[in-house]
Write a protein that holds these residues in place. Structure first.
Motif, PDB file in Angstrom:
ATOM      1  N   HIS A 227       0.763  -1.141  -0.152  1.00 24.28           N
ATOM      2  CA  HIS A 227      -0.038  -0.125   0.063  1.00 24.28           C
ATOM      3  C   HIS A 227       0.806   1.287   0.008  1.00 24.28           C
ATOM      4  O   HIS A 227       0.647   2.190  -0.559  1.00 24.28           O
ATOM      5  N   ILE A 228       2.042   1.141   0.903  1.00 29.26           N
ATOM      6  CA  ILE A 228       2.751   2.426   1.072  1.00 29.26           C
ATOM      7  C   ILE A 228       3.618   2.625  -0.450  1.00 29.26           C
ATOM      8  O   ILE A 228       3.247   3.719  -1.018  1.00 29.26           O
ATOM      9  N   GLY A 229       4.163   1.544  -0.909  1.00 33.21           N
ATOM     10  CA  GLY A 229       4.735   1.692  -2.141  1.00 33.21           C
ATOM     11  C   GLY A 229       3.959   1.924  -3.452  1.00 33.21           C
ATOM     12  O   GLY A 229       4.197   3.084  -4.182  1.00 33.21           O
ATOM     13  N   ARG A 230       2.725   1.482  -3.568  1.00 34.96           N
ATOM     14  CA  ARG A 230       1.863   2.008  -4.472  1.00 34.96           C
ATOM     15  C   ARG A 230       1.526   3.495  -4.460  1.00 34.96           C
ATOM     16  O   ARG A 230       1.366   4.016  -5.420  1.00 34.96           O
ATOM     17  N   ALA A 231       1.146   3.756  -3.171  1.00 34.45           N
ATOM     18  CA  ALA A 231       0.842   5.269  -3.015  1.00 34.45           C
ATOM     19  C   ALA A 231       1.962   6.128  -3.487  1.00 34.45           C
ATOM     20  O   ALA A 231       1.612   7.153  -4.214  1.00 34.45           O
ATOM     21  N   TYR A 232       2.908   5.765  -3.170  1.00 37.92           N
ATOM     22  CA  TYR A 232       4.408   6.541  -3.839  1.00 37.92           C
ATOM     23  C   TYR A 232       4.461   6.458  -5.137  1.00 37.92           C
ATOM     24  O   TYR A 232       4.502   7.437  -5.930  1.00 37.92           O
ATOM     25  N   GLY A 233       4.531   5.223  -5.803  1.00 43.60           N
ATOM     26  CA  GLY A 233       4.512   5.062  -7.154  1.00 43.60           C
ATOM     27  C   GLY A 233       3.511   5.737  -8.104  1.00 43.60           C
ATOM     28  O   GLY A 233       4.004   6.420  -8.935  1.00 43.60           O
ATOM     29  N   VAL A 234       2.272   5.671  -7.520  1.00 42.97           N
ATOM     30  CA  VAL A 234       1.119   6.428  -8.261  1.00 42.97           C
ATOM     31  C   VAL A 234       1.404   8.092  -8.170  1.00 42.97           C
ATOM     32  O   VAL A 234       1.344   8.488  -9.113  1.00 42.97           O
ATOM     33  N   MET A 235       1.822   8.297  -6.965  1.00 39.38           N
ATOM     34  CA  MET A 235       2.102   9.872  -6.955  1.00 39.38           C
ATOM     35  C   MET A 235       3.206  10.435  -7.681  1.00 39.38           C
ATOM     36  O   MET A 235       3.326  11.434  -8.359  1.00 39.38           O
ATOM     37  N   ARG A 236       4.365   9.465  -7.865  1.00 40.48           N
ATOM     38  CA  ARG A 236       5.621   9.982  -8.462  1.00 40.48           C
ATOM     39  C   ARG A 236       5.325   9.883  -9.862  1.00 40.48           C
ATOM     40  O   ARG A 236       5.983  10.695 -10.688  1.00 40.48           O
ATOM     41  N   TYR A 237       4.387   9.210 -10.552  1.00 37.18           N
ATOM     42  CA  TYR A 237       4.488   8.719 -11.978  1.00 37.18           C
ATOM     43  C   TYR A 237       3.131   9.044 -12.745  1.00 37.18           C
ATOM     44  O   TYR A 237       3.113   8.777 -13.967  1.00 37.18           O
TER      45      TYR A 237
ATOM     46  N   LYS B 231       9.054  -8.157  -6.084  1.00 34.24           N
ATOM     47  CA  LYS B 231      10.281  -8.262  -5.335  1.00 34.24           C
ATOM     48  C   LYS B 231      11.406  -8.061  -7.056  1.00 34.24           C
ATOM     49  O   LYS B 231      12.190  -7.168  -6.889  1.00 34.24           O
ATOM     50  N   ILE B 232      11.181  -9.186  -7.705  1.00 31.85           N
ATOM     51  CA  ILE B 232      11.795  -9.238  -8.815  1.00 31.85           C
ATOM     52  C   ILE B 232      11.803  -7.817 -10.112  1.00 31.85           C
ATOM     53  O   ILE B 232      12.940  -7.484 -10.483  1.00 31.85           O
ATOM     54  N   VAL B 233      10.476  -7.632 -10.082  1.00 34.58           N
ATOM     55  CA  VAL B 233      10.232  -6.433 -10.865  1.00 34.58           C
ATOM     56  C   VAL B 233      11.067  -5.232 -10.231  1.00 34.58           C
ATOM     57  O   VAL B 233      11.542  -4.332 -10.750  1.00 34.58           O
ATOM     58  N   ARG B 234      10.657  -4.885  -8.769  1.00 35.91           N
ATOM     59  CA  ARG B 234      11.116  -3.877  -8.111  1.00 35.91           C
ATOM     60  C   ARG B 234      12.612  -3.673  -8.310  1.00 35.91           C
ATOM     61  O   ARG B 234      13.304  -2.852  -8.782  1.00 35.91           O
ATOM     62  N   GLU B 235      13.553  -4.873  -8.154  1.00 40.01           N
ATOM     63  CA  GLU B 235      15.010  -4.761  -8.101  1.00 40.01           C
ATOM     64  C   GLU B 235      15.316  -4.574  -9.747  1.00 40.01           C
ATOM     65  O   GLU B 235      16.066  -3.709  -9.784  1.00 40.01           O
ATOM     66  N   LYS B 236      14.558  -5.229 -10.546  1.00 46.19           N
ATOM     67  CA  LYS B 236      15.004  -4.908 -12.093  1.00 46.19           C
ATOM     68  C   LYS B 236      14.799  -3.257 -12.181  1.00 46.19           C
ATOM     69  O   LYS B 236      15.576  -2.918 -12.935  1.00 46.19           O
ATOM     70  N   LEU B 237      13.815  -2.744 -11.940  1.00 44.11           N
ATOM     71  CA  LEU B 237      13.260  -1.489 -12.275  1.00 44.11           C
ATOM     72  C   LEU B 237      14.384  -0.484 -11.599  1.00 44.11           C
ATOM     73  O   LEU B 237      14.597   0.652 -12.148  1.00 44.11           O
ATOM     74  N   GLN B 238      14.546  -0.850 -10.371  1.00 45.84           N
ATOM     75  CA  GLN B 238      15.565   0.057  -9.457  1.00 45.84           C
ATOM     76  C   GLN B 238      17.137   0.068 -10.035  1.00 45.84           C
ATOM     77  O   GLN B 238      17.621   0.921 -10.295  1.00 45.84           O
TER      78      GLN B 238
ATOM     79  N   LEU C 230      11.336   7.946   1.572  1.00 47.44           N
ATOM     80  CA  LEU C 230      11.717   8.757   0.306  1.00 47.44           C
ATOM     81  C   LEU C 230      10.890  10.299   0.587  1.00 47.44           C
ATOM     82  O   LEU C 230      11.365  11.040  -0.334  1.00 47.44           O
ATOM     83  N   LEU C 231      10.303  10.386   1.453  1.00 47.78           N
ATOM     84  CA  LEU C 231       9.719  11.683   1.765  1.00 47.78           C
ATOM     85  C   LEU C 231       9.697  12.028   3.191  1.00 47.78           C
ATOM     86  O   LEU C 231       9.484  11.102   3.995  1.00 47.78           O
ATOM     87  N   ASP C 232       9.938  13.278   3.769  1.00 48.07           N
ATOM     88  CA  ASP C 232       9.769  13.481   5.217  1.00 48.07           C
ATOM     89  C   ASP C 232       8.167  14.320   5.441  1.00 48.07           C
ATOM     90  O   ASP C 232       7.359  14.415   4.482  1.00 48.07           O
ATOM     91  N   ILE C 233       7.754  14.119   6.681  1.00 49.58           N
ATOM     92  CA  ILE C 233       6.575  14.506   6.878  1.00 49.58           C
ATOM     93  C   ILE C 233       6.118  15.883   6.653  1.00 49.58           C
ATOM     94  O   ILE C 233       4.873  16.285   6.159  1.00 49.58           O
ATOM     95  N   ASP C 234       7.334  16.848   6.381  1.00 44.14           N
ATOM     96  CA  ASP C 234       6.919  18.312   5.973  1.00 44.14           C
ATOM     97  C   ASP C 234       6.386  18.253   4.462  1.00 44.14           C
ATOM     98  O   ASP C 234       5.674  19.159   4.161  1.00 44.14           O
ATOM     99  N   SER C 235       7.189  17.589   3.799  1.00 44.81           N
ATOM    100  CA  SER C 235       6.771  17.387   2.463  1.00 44.81           C
ATOM    101  C   SER C 235       5.442  17.129   2.063  1.00 44.81           C
ATOM    102  O   SER C 235       4.555  17.299   1.274  1.00 44.81           O
TER     103      SER C 235
ATOM    104  N   MET D 221       4.792  -0.919 -10.571  1.00 43.54           N
ATOM    105  CA  MET D 221       5.810  -2.049 -10.924  1.00 43.54           C
ATOM    106  C   MET D 221       7.079  -1.790 -10.126  1.00 43.54           C
ATOM    107  O   MET D 221       7.703  -2.562  -9.727  1.00 43.54           O
ATOM    108  N   ARG D 222       7.260  -0.589  -9.986  1.00 47.35           N
ATOM    109  CA  ARG D 222       8.697   0.094  -9.293  1.00 47.35           C
ATOM    110  C   ARG D 222       8.485  -0.182  -7.966  1.00 47.35           C
ATOM    111  O   ARG D 222       9.474  -0.234  -7.173  1.00 47.35           O
ATOM    112  N   TYR D 223       7.405  -0.088  -7.332  1.00 47.44           N
ATOM    113  CA  TYR D 223       7.082   0.247  -5.841  1.00 47.44           C
ATOM    114  C   TYR D 223       6.135  -0.885  -5.140  1.00 47.44           C
ATOM    115  O   TYR D 223       6.095  -0.464  -4.099  1.00 47.44           O
TER     116      TYR D 223
END
Lengths: 355, 355
Positions: A271-281, B345-352, A308-313, B279-281
């Motif tokens: 959930h955390i990763g997807r939230a960030y991934g979607v927001m970033r891209y 995991k495989i996808v994350r690592e590949k993309l990173q 990857l982000l601090d609370i202020d951001s 995919m990345r996160y």
């Protein structure tokens, strides 16, 4: 004056998010509102424009003369654009009802620090509000009580010895006080326990509402918890009871997070990763999705699972991505689609800079 | 031998994705299958194990003796684990039906380059298949026809002057040929035009199927388009007709992409960005979502809208994230949840690494 003052607000972070305590981040902000009416004058729900102008003239001059609000900014609501009204709502400086067209006597006064605001001729003659980051109801009460005392010395408020302060709506009679805390509860939402917690609380005379108070939708796992009744207890008793219940909700949220971490770490990280991934891209980002993602990332920061982000951001994005803020930045009215595109752009750029 | 040979396959990219032409990336791969039966022997749908063993013995020795397949690998299907069978299916080296338990005479022979495979005792005695990247039906036909001619010199195939090659299922009688092309059609899917295109095609005796052929679900915007009838036309006529129709589908896909770029650029970029961000996160990634995302990213690369990954990396992930491949890498059977976690995991690592 209006325009310049509003633009000044745009430049600084909202008071109730700035310098928030990283150890107390489930409670985002606390707020106390006091409803007061001037004795001998018809309440705003039934008064004429000239009566409201009279109320404005009395209250405004007293507020200014007694320096109730430091470096006061004054906004006549009718003279504000839709965007500016919505902007003030997004900063929690006034209510949704106050956004609507109304009498020329409707006025918002704000102190420079943006922590204290007074709505004149909303549902009651005066609605004074103090807002601060974190769970800080008691310190807010100390300050707002002092403000109220100073106002009382100069204004005769409608008061009844048995009932207490008189208000337009009977649900506010007594203390006239509504205390509320905005909570970020993604753990309870993800664990599927929020409904049970809300049901339990509502039996205790406590109300759970969405981000913008009464009637507003709950988005982004953000909930406003406030006292239901304003009568039969002192302000401090109400505050203490509310605070105890909020502390329990916070504990429930903490437990839900720990339980998820223990039993479903991947689910949480996903959930955390997807939230960030979607927001970033993403290139199209709705207000709802942004709030939801920011709420999850805030939890990620709290749990030290996301760096990857601090609370202020996160706090900055929380405010800057809201509809009226976006329109203020771009200096024009935007369609829903334009806002979703601009929001995505602002978020993308911010996240790319931070990484 | 079986195990070592399969592990060898794991180490190299599938032939039909390697060195694919970046200018022809809508057509991912082309394949021609020929169904043949030995005259005088009962067809596999009705034959005993000993008869099937006889067929295997005849065909296998002829294939080896005449070096029909270069450095041939031979897999007895019953001796393979479920994972290995699924692994060969994912590499499109054999059919879904061949994955099931069956007679001991069922055998798969593959050349070293993994481009040509022969299923022995599938629905027919022999199913010879050649697969290559891109839209390459004609060059495939040249090679497989040559293989078929060399086999014919040593094996008497069941053949009828009026009907042509005889097969277990009447739908394959005649040429016994099934030609198909795997297409990546995210543009048509996103534009909402795919159904109309499929409806149009099916009137022309052309079939559209999912990733793993007959009865398989369409995922990741990937479609296999093949000839319906095997009778009444020569192989080259069937191929030419199929190729023309596929060229039309490719043109529809190109138009859909251009139209989206022209009228909904944000929508397109949003889909590409989100596919990459997730995919990345993400920490839990289903096979379906991975294929979908890779399909979109492949389009992004084609359209020069996405540069964070090259086509080779996308191709590699396309295969390596499939269920049996994941289990081969981890050297054990994995649950669905474990696969989704490992895939992420495989996808994350590949993309990173690639960024």
């Amino acid at each position: 004056m209006n325009k310049k003052a509003i633009d000044k607000l745009l430049l600084h972070p909202v008071s109730w998010l700035a310098n928030s305590d990283p150890n107390e981040s489930i409670a985002i902000s606390s707020r106390i509102k006091l409803a007061r009416n001037l004795s001998g004058l018809t309440f705003p729900i039934n008064s004429s424009e000239s009566e409201q102008n009279k109320v404005l003239s009395i209250t405004s001059s007293i507020i200014r003369k007694n320096k109730i609000l430091n470096n006061v900014m004054e906004f006549n609501i009718n003279s504000l654009s839709d965007i500016d009204r919505c902007f003030l709502l997004e900063r929690h400086l006034m209510s949704r009802d106050f956004c609507k067209e109304g009498s020329g006597g409707r006025c918002l006064m704000i102190n420079e620090a943006e922590s204290c605001s007074i709505m004149i001729n909303e549902e009651d003659h005066m609605r004074t509000q103090l807002i601060q980051p974190g769970l800080s109801l008691q310190s807010i009460w100390t300050v707002i009580d002092e403000i109220d005392n100073r106002l009382s010395k100069n204004i005769s408020f409608a008061y009844n010895k048995t009932l207490g302060y008189l208000t337009s709506c009977p649900t506010n009679v007594g203390t006239g006080m509504r205390a509320s805390v905005m909570l970020n509860l993604p753990g309870l939402v993800l664990a599927g326990h929020l409904d049970a917690v809300v049901r339990g609380i509502s039996k205790l005379g406590i109300v759970v509402r969405g981000l913008y108070g009464e009637g507003s939708e709950c988005v982004g796992n953000l909930y406003q918890v406030s006292n239901q009744s304003t009568l039969g207890e002192s302000e401090l008793q109400i505050i203490q009871r509310l605070k105890n219940i909020i502390q329990q909700i916070i504990n429930h949220e903490k437990n839900a997070r720990l339980k998820l971490l223990e039993t479903k770490q991947n689910f949480l990280q996903d959930h955390i990763g997807r939230a960030y991934g979607v927001m970033r891209y993403s290139y199209i980002l709705s207000s709802k999705e942004a709030l939801n993602s920011l709420s999850i990332l805030r939890m990620g920061v709290d749990m030290k699972m996301f760096t990857l982000l601090d609370i202020d951001s996160i706090n900055e994005l929380f405010i800057s991505t809201q509809p009226a803020h976006l329109q203020k930045y771009s200096l024009k009215k935007l369609t829903l689609a334009e806002r979703d595109t601009l929001r995505a752009k602002i978020v993308r750029e911010k996240l790319q800079k931070s990484s």
